[in-house]
Design a protein around this motif. Structure first.
Motif, PDB file in Angstrom:
ATOM      1  N   VAL A   1      60.383  46.539  39.279  1.00  0.00           N
ATOM      2  CA  VAL A   1      60.116  47.590  38.285  1.00  0.00           C
ATOM      3  C   VAL A   1      58.638  47.956  38.370  1.00  0.00           C
ATOM      4  CG1 VAL A   1      60.062  48.136  35.823  1.00  0.00           C
ATOM      5  CG2 VAL A   1      62.003  46.891  36.793  1.00  0.00           C
ATOM      6  N   GLU A   2      58.358  49.262  38.531  1.00  0.00           N
ATOM      7  CA  GLU A   2      56.974  49.704  38.774  1.00  0.00           C
ATOM      8  C   GLU A   2      56.310  50.334  37.555  1.00  0.00           C
ATOM      9  OE1 GLU A   2      57.939  51.914  42.259  1.00  0.00           O
ATOM     10  OE2 GLU A   2      57.854  50.125  43.524  1.00  0.00           O
ATOM     11  N   ALA A   3      57.094  51.049  36.722  1.00  0.00           N
ATOM     12  CA  ALA A   3      56.504  51.699  35.534  1.00  0.00           C
ATOM     13  C   ALA A   3      57.598  52.159  34.585  1.00  0.00           C
ATOM     14  CB  ALA A   3      55.657  52.903  35.956  1.00  0.00           C
ATOM     15  N   PHE A   4      57.190  52.338  33.318  1.00  0.00           N
ATOM     16  CA  PHE A   4      58.073  52.968  32.335  1.00  0.00           C
ATOM     17  C   PHE A   4      57.555  54.368  32.095  1.00  0.00           C
ATOM     18  CE2 PHE A   4      58.218  48.374  30.997  1.00  0.00           C
ATOM     19  CZ  PHE A   4      59.461  48.135  31.547  1.00  0.00           C
ATOM     20  N   ARG A   5      58.366  55.354  32.397  1.00  0.00           N
ATOM     21  CA  ARG A   5      57.969  56.752  32.220  1.00  0.00           C
ATOM     22  C   ARG A   5      58.214  57.197  30.788  1.00  0.00           C
ATOM     23  NH1 ARG A   5      60.864  60.324  36.833  1.00  0.00           N
ATOM     24  NH2 ARG A   5      59.907  59.373  38.666  1.00  0.00           N
ATOM     25  N   GLY A   6      57.371  58.119  30.349  1.00  0.00           N
ATOM     26  CA  GLY A   6      57.556  58.676  29.007  1.00  0.00           C
ATOM     27  C   GLY A   6      56.226  59.147  28.458  1.00  0.00           C
ATOM     28  N   MET A   7      56.310  59.965  27.408  1.00  0.00           N
ATOM     29  CA  MET A   7      55.093  60.457  26.756  1.00  0.00           C
ATOM     30  C   MET A   7      54.996  59.798  25.380  1.00  0.00           C
ATOM     31  SD  MET A   7      54.008  62.623  29.024  1.00  0.00           S
ATOM     32  CE  MET A   7      52.830  63.690  28.184  1.00  0.00           C
ATOM     33  N   GLY A   8      54.750  58.504  25.381  1.00  0.00           N
ATOM     34  CA  GLY A   8      54.694  57.779  24.108  1.00  0.00           C
ATOM     35  C   GLY A   8      56.046  57.198  23.707  1.00  0.00           C
ATOM     36  N   ARG A   9      57.099  57.778  24.274  1.00  0.00           N
ATOM     37  CA  ARG A   9      58.452  57.232  24.046  1.00  0.00           C
ATOM     38  C   ARG A   9      59.120  57.095  25.406  1.00  0.00           C
ATOM     39  NH1 ARG A   9      61.369  55.968  20.202  1.00  0.00           N
ATOM     40  NH2 ARG A   9      63.455  55.448  20.852  1.00  0.00           N
ATOM     41  N   VAL A  10      59.735  55.936  25.663  1.00  0.00           N
ATOM     42  CA  VAL A  10      60.257  55.673  27.005  1.00  0.00           C
ATOM     43  C   VAL A  10      61.414  56.622  27.352  1.00  0.00           C
ATOM     44  CG1 VAL A  10      61.950  53.869  26.416  1.00  0.00           C
ATOM     45  CG2 VAL A  10      60.780  53.796  28.617  1.00  0.00           C
ATOM     46  N   GLU A  11      61.372  57.133  28.602  1.00  0.00           N
ATOM     47  CA  GLU A  11      62.426  58.054  29.061  1.00  0.00           C
ATOM     48  C   GLU A  11      63.117  57.564  30.326  1.00  0.00           C
ATOM     49  OE1 GLU A  11      60.446  61.821  29.522  1.00  0.00           O
ATOM     50  OE2 GLU A  11      59.788  61.779  27.424  1.00  0.00           O
ATOM     51  N   ALA A  12      62.406  56.746  31.108  1.00  0.00           N
ATOM     52  CA  ALA A  12      63.001  56.266  32.369  1.00  0.00           C
ATOM     53  C   ALA A  12      62.217  55.070  32.885  1.00  0.00           C
ATOM     54  CB  ALA A  12      62.998  57.385  33.407  1.00  0.00           C
ATOM     55  N   VAL A  13      62.873  54.313  33.769  1.00  0.00           N
ATOM     56  CA  VAL A  13      62.250  53.161  34.413  1.00  0.00           C
ATOM     57  C   VAL A  13      62.121  53.471  35.906  1.00  0.00           C
ATOM     58  CG1 VAL A  13      62.416  50.677  34.860  1.00  0.00           C
ATOM     59  CG2 VAL A  13      63.341  51.610  32.742  1.00  0.00           C
ATOM     60  N   GLU A  14      60.880  53.424  36.384  1.00  0.00           N
ATOM     61  CA  GLU A  14      60.658  53.633  37.824  1.00  0.00           C
ATOM     62  C   GLU A  14      60.767  52.299  38.539  1.00  0.00           C
ATOM     63  OE1 GLU A  14      57.092  55.711  39.084  1.00  0.00           O
ATOM     64  OE2 GLU A  14      57.220  56.958  37.272  1.00  0.00           O
ATOM     65  N   THR A  15      61.611  52.245  39.571  1.00  0.00           N
ATOM     66  CA  THR A  15      61.776  50.995  40.319  1.00  0.00           C
ATOM     67  C   THR A  15      61.612  51.256  41.814  1.00  0.00           C
ATOM     68  OG1 THR A  15      64.118  51.035  40.934  1.00  0.00           O
ATOM     69  CG2 THR A  15      63.618  50.485  38.638  1.00  0.00           C
ATOM     70  N   SER A  16      61.569  50.163  42.568  1.00  0.00           N
ATOM     71  CA  SER A  16      61.455  50.258  44.023  1.00  0.00           C
ATOM     72  C   SER A  16      62.703  50.889  44.639  1.00  0.00           C
ATOM     73  CB  SER A  16      61.261  48.858  44.613  1.00  0.00           C
ATOM     74  OG  SER A  16      62.290  47.994  44.155  1.00  0.00           O
ATOM     75  N   GLU A  17      63.808  50.898  43.865  1.00  0.00           N
ATOM     76  CA  GLU A  17      65.079  51.426  44.401  1.00  0.00           C
ATOM     77  C   GLU A  17      65.433  52.794  43.823  1.00  0.00           C
ATOM     78  OE1 GLU A  17      66.805  49.404  46.755  1.00  0.00           O
ATOM     79  OE2 GLU A  17      64.877  48.379  46.551  1.00  0.00           O
ATOM     80  N   GLY A  18      64.559  53.348  42.979  1.00  0.00           N
ATOM     81  CA  GLY A  18      64.864  54.646  42.380  1.00  0.00           C
ATOM     82  C   GLY A  18      64.564  54.643  40.898  1.00  0.00           C
ATOM     83  N   VAL A  19      64.891  55.757  40.220  1.00  0.00           N
ATOM     84  CA  VAL A  19      64.566  55.928  38.802  1.00  0.00           C
ATOM     85  C   VAL A  19      65.817  55.729  37.955  1.00  0.00           C
ATOM     86  CG1 VAL A  19      63.736  57.566  37.057  1.00  0.00           C
ATOM     87  CG2 VAL A  19      62.647  57.481  39.304  1.00  0.00           C
ATOM     88  N   VAL A  20      65.673  54.944  36.882  1.00  0.00           N
ATOM     89  CA  VAL A  20      66.786  54.709  35.954  1.00  0.00           C
ATOM     90  C   VAL A  20      66.452  55.400  34.633  1.00  0.00           C
ATOM     91  CG1 VAL A  20      68.111  52.947  34.707  1.00  0.00           C
ATOM     92  CG2 VAL A  20      67.196  52.435  36.988  1.00  0.00           C
ATOM     93  N   PRO A  21      67.194  56.451  34.259  1.00  0.00           N
ATOM     94  CA  PRO A  21      66.953  57.072  32.960  1.00  0.00           C
ATOM     95  C   PRO A  21      67.286  56.079  31.847  1.00  0.00           C
ATOM     96  CG  PRO A  21      68.456  58.399  34.315  1.00  0.00           C
ATOM     97  CD  PRO A  21      68.329  57.072  34.970  1.00  0.00           C
ATOM     98  N   ALA A  22      66.433  55.980  30.819  1.00  0.00           N
ATOM     99  CA  ALA A  22      66.683  55.044  29.724  1.00  0.00           C
ATOM    100  C   ALA A  22      65.908  55.460  28.488  1.00  0.00           C
ATOM    101  CB  ALA A  22      66.259  53.629  30.133  1.00  0.00           C
ATOM    102  N   ASP A  23      66.589  55.472  27.327  1.00  0.00           N
ATOM    103  CA  ASP A  23      65.851  55.722  26.075  1.00  0.00           C
ATOM    104  C   ASP A  23      65.667  54.421  25.294  1.00  0.00           C
ATOM    105  OD1 ASP A  23      68.453  55.374  25.214  1.00  0.00           O
ATOM    106  OD2 ASP A  23      68.767  57.485  24.723  1.00  0.00           O
ATOM    107  N   LEU A  24      66.154  53.304  25.855  1.00  0.00           N
ATOM    108  CA  LEU A  24      65.930  51.990  25.260  1.00  0.00           C
ATOM    109  C   LEU A  24      65.748  50.994  26.409  1.00  0.00           C
ATOM    110  CD1 LEU A  24      67.883  50.387  22.315  1.00  0.00           C
ATOM    111  CD2 LEU A  24      67.408  49.061  24.357  1.00  0.00           C
ATOM    112  N   VAL A  25      64.677  50.246  26.354  1.00  0.00           N
ATOM    113  CA  VAL A  25      64.403  49.237  27.392  1.00  0.00           C
ATOM    114  C   VAL A  25      64.256  47.878  26.723  1.00  0.00           C
ATOM    115  CG1 VAL A  25      62.702  48.409  29.081  1.00  0.00           C
ATOM    116  CG2 VAL A  25      63.302  50.843  29.008  1.00  0.00           C
ATOM    117  N   LEU A  26      64.966  46.882  27.248  1.00  0.00           N
ATOM    118  CA  LEU A  26      64.818  45.520  26.735  1.00  0.00           C
ATOM    119  C   LEU A  26      64.159  44.657  27.811  1.00  0.00           C
ATOM    120  CD1 LEU A  26      65.431  43.378  24.516  1.00  0.00           C
ATOM    121  CD2 LEU A  26      67.509  42.844  25.801  1.00  0.00           C
TER     122      LEU A  26
END
Length: 443
Positions: free
Chosen positions: A213-238
């Motif tokens: 996992v490389e970064a959590f995308r979003g503008m103050g609120r999470v929208e996606a998880v950037e990973t080495s295998e691609g982007v996972v859209p997410a509005d909740l990350v645990l």
């Protein structure tokens, strides 16, 4: 003036120590300081509150502060012990509710400060929508967030990550499980991970393994998880990437840590400082297979630690004789139980180890509703000494793990397992119990 026992932290280990000491020696003054708003609860039940199977967080509470008071134990929530002067036997306590700081004294001190999530250094972690699951407050935050959430990403496929995946699916979320290693439950052998992956996917969980996992995308609120295998859209990350013991207070007052990084204790839960004890997730245990200190932050272990410390402080003879690393959890319809060392773990520890992995059933083949059950045995070549094992089943059949755990406590062998008179009736077991089939293969 009676002897005063102060407990820092009031969840599992701390609450057990306080209750046991007061019960065994009513003359003791017993005070508990807990920095959160909750005491004496079963954090292991949090995933089942999130799934809706347990209707309210309050159900997880074993004893309220009022119930403790009736027992003669004074419990102060939202009170944080910020400093201990061991020479003077005093503590500095900050009352978060009133915003004031005061001093207290102790004759006996129990450090039960627990552990906290070990957060990965990933950009964007501080955004809204990124959670951990460790405390009742974490549970409250997640319960508020779940109704609005659509897509969840979970980092880490250990116990919490796997239990949360099921909870989030039951709430109707799309779930992606992200694991850096090559399988779910990475601390155990690959066969168990493969069964888990199949079960998760069968219930609609996307499982990404070997992913960074490389970064959590979003503008103050999470929208996606950037990973080495691609982007996972997410509005909740645990974040379920592990925990580490809260040892700062202990270290500041001169309490010695052990090789695991948790507080070193003896069989009576005593630390290197006279009159100071440690219990629960902040303390080490002794591993009876490895013959050395080991950190096993589980609720049942914490309760045993606390009970032992409480008895000793009350003037009774009590010892905690250690662990073999037994654990069980549920992922959808699959129950997974492990004890002792995996084959990978045993080889890494220098044992000349082998394993067998068999598939059997949890009842006679002709009994309606019986299903598959898998057994792994890890043993020492030559001596046949048992080193560990796993049982995977669709239901309570996985509790067979307790037979292996008992044998590990007594340094039992494959031969000892074969000699056991185990229960048999068609609804519960084939005529040869799966453990015995595995032992025969190992022999």
């Amino acid at each position: 003036m009676g002897k005063r026992m102060v407990v820092v932290g009031g969840v599992a280990g701390g609450a057990s120590a306080a209750a046991k000491a007061k019960r065994e020696n009513p003359e003791l003054e017993v005070v508990v300081y807990e920095k959160s708003g909750w005491v004496s609860y079963g954090a292991c039940g949090l995933p089942y509150v999130l799934s809706g199977e347990i209707p309210r967080l309050e159900r997880l509470v074993a004893r309220t502060p009022e119930e403790f008071r009736k027992q003669g134990v004074l419990v102060h929530t939202r009170h944080e012990v910020v400093d201990v002067d061991y020479e003077l036997r005093t503590l500095t306590v900050h009352d978060h509710a009133e915003g004031r700081t005061f001093q207290d004294r102790f004759d006996h001190l129990v450090l039960a400060t627990g552990a906290r999530p070990s957060l990965p250094p990933i950009p964007g972690t501080e955004q809204e929508g990124v959670y951990t699951l460790r405390t009742m407050e974490d549970g409250e935050r997640l319960l508020k967030a779940l109704p609005q959430a659509r897509r969840a990403a979970i980092l880490g496929a250990g116990y919490i990550g796997l239990e949360a995946a099921e909870a989030f699916r039951k709430r109707g979320l799309q779930v992606t499980l992200l694991e850096a290693k090559d399988r779910p439950l990475p601390h155990w052998d690959p066969e168990v991970g493969a069964l888990l992956k199949e079960e998760l996917e069968r219930h609609g969980v996307e499982v990404w393994t070997g992913v960074k996992v490389e970064a959590f995308r979003g503008m103050g609120r999470v929208e996606a998880v950037e990973t080495s295998e691609g982007v996972v859209p997410a509005d909740l990350v645990l974040l379920a990437t592990g925990i580490r013991p809260n040892t700062e207070l202990a270290q500041a007052m001169g309490v010695a840590l052990g090789p695991t990084g948790a507080i070193a204790t003896d069989e009576r839960m005593r630390t290197n400082l006279e009159g100071v004890y440690a219990a629960g997730d902040v303390a080490e245990s002794f591993h009876r297979v490895l013959k050395r200190p080991y950190w096993l932050p589980l609720g049942d272990v914490a309760n045993k630690h606390g009970r032992t410390a409480g008895s000793v402080i009350a003037g009774r003879e009590a010892r905690f004789l250690g662990v073999v690393g037994t654990a069980i959890f549920k992922a959808f319809d699959l129950a997974v139980a492990t004890t002792g060392l995996s084959l990978e773990g045993a080889l890494k520890e220098g044992f000349w180890a082998k394993k067998v992995f068999i598939q059997s059933r949890d009842g006679a083949h002709y009994y309606p509703g019986s299903g598959p059950l898998w057994v792994e045995l890890v043993y020492e070549e030559g001596t046949g000494r048992l080193l560990g094992g796993a049982v995977v089943a669709r239901g309570h059949g996985a509790l067979r793990i307790d037979v292996l755990a008992a044998l590990l406590h007594r340094e039992g062998s494959v031969e000892d397992l074969l000699a056991l008179d185990l229960a048999y009736a068609p609804p519960f077991s084939p005529v040869w119990d799966p453990l015995l089939i595995a032992a025969q293969q190992a022999r």
